[in-house]
Design an enzyme around this catalytic site. Sequence first.
Site, short mmCIF file in Angstrom:
data_model
loop_
_atom_site.label_atom_id
_atom_site.label_comp_id
_atom_site.label_asym_id
_atom_site.label_seq_id
_atom_site.Cartn_x
_atom_site.Cartn_y
_atom_site.Cartn_z
CG HIS A 86 -1.66 1.27 1.46
ND1 HIS A 86 -2.97 1.44 1.08
CD2 HIS A 86 -1.26 2.45 2.02
CE1 HIS A 86 -3.37 2.69 1.39
NE2 HIS A 86 -2.35 3.33 1.96
CD GLU A 87 1.93 3.40 3.82
OE1 GLU A 87 0.95 3.16 4.54
OE2 GLU A 87 2.13 4.53 3.30
CG HIS A 108 0.69 6.59 -0.24
ND1 HIS A 108 -0.44 7.22 -0.74
CD2 HIS A 108 0.29 5.87 0.83
CE1 HIS A 108 -1.48 6.91 0.03
NE2 HIS A 108 -1.06 6.10 0.99
CG HIS A 168 -5.46 6.93 1.13
ND1 HIS A 168 -5.30 7.64 2.30
CD2 HIS A 168 -4.49 6.00 1.10
CE1 HIS A 168 -4.27 7.14 2.98
NE2 HIS A 168 -3.76 6.16 2.27
#
Lengths: 367, 82
Positions: free
Chosen positions: A119-120, A123, A129
């Site tokens: 997930h990170e 970014h 998100h």
Amino acid sequence: YVFTAGNPKWKKTNLTYRIVNYTRKMRQTDVDEAIQKALNVWSSVTPLTFQKIEDKIADIMISFAYRDHRDNSPFDGPGGLLAHAFQPGEGLGGDVHMDEEETWTKDGRGYNLFIVVAHELGHSLGLSHSNDPGALMYPNYAYTDPKEFLLPQDDIDGIQAIYGQSNDAVQPTGPTTPQACDPNLTFDAITTLRGEMIFFKGRYMLRKHPERSETELNFISLFWPNLPSGIQAAYENIERDEVLLFKEDKYWVIRGYDIAYGYPKPIYRLGFPKTVKRVNAAYNDETTGKTYFFVADRYWRYDENKKSMDHGYPRKIISDFGKIGRVDAAFQKDGYVYFFHKTTQFQFDPRTKRIVNQMESISWFNC
Amino acid sequence: FPVAPEEEDEGKNINLVETYLQNFYNLQKDHRPHLRQGGKNHLAEKLKEMQEFFGLQVTGKPDRDTLEMMNKPRCGVPDVEQ
């Protein structure tokens, strides 16, 4: 999917990463493996490559940190904030910080490092998100068994919109999140559960409480982390307060949040012949204590009291349930049995052995 | 004098809501909910933004589902542009 404001992106596709330090909660080799797998999530759907370096400044610096770690975004101890990352750029840009006070694991306990790092990294590559609850870039933690993980379509669309498609001849695709009011929605399995209705679809369950208008969408793993996705049949034995779940030649017994000890067990323990490889649907008739199992175009009847299959089975579905033919999912409610096949739902009266109504599969969701 | 449990809960909830909205929805720290600036209740507006993002019922109030969502472990990156 959402781009990070200002659409930041890396100007090159061959990025470097470095694991600055290690959590004490996992073996280093497991940390390396989890991070490598997380990077593959993104490199497998774009032209991006990630090369590990050991000492210089990498594009993506991955570290475990405590509370205030001098980036104006302090961590908060166990739970709450798990990690954060910075958008593409120099210095802190692209870096990933994990909260060292979390219980990092490589399975369903605590927080799965692979899932959070993957997930990170979204970014780090320029994604923000997503409000798609099934997306990897959804802000809340949701465990998925890493062995079963597939990057959802929403995330594939987002990252390819930034970096382009993968160089593979065949473009990878990913699962989409079921929408309760999608008229094309079909179900893998359906059961009642202590007055609620649970509709299984892929790695998701749609949960409908009779007194609430909205339908709740969750990952199966949220309630039962050790269950696989893709449940194929399910029924509730109300008398025993148990729900039985079937996938391929195995079945589980759950009571509330707990999976009964010693499960999964082979379905042959119930009396199926070895020629049966999976169960398509099941329901339990609370009044007779009989459970009906549907496999392809036939069905078996199981006596819950004697704990054995009744004689004279299997029988043809069509001979006793009319034009229903094949069954994907079934459940009983208020004396009627509801059979689902593709996007059609039949309401069957077992007393008169007649179909009394035909509806859409999504009729329970107040669409 | 000890605070009644309900009041304590309420205080905790307000804290949770304010911190969550400051962290992830750009609620300015110097905002105090009881001060209305230009007639707008910023905290309620931010709460609606958060409820909309998560597909919750948009009430502008810290109802049970909203508090439950705010208590879920999550990523520290904000949901909206800071």
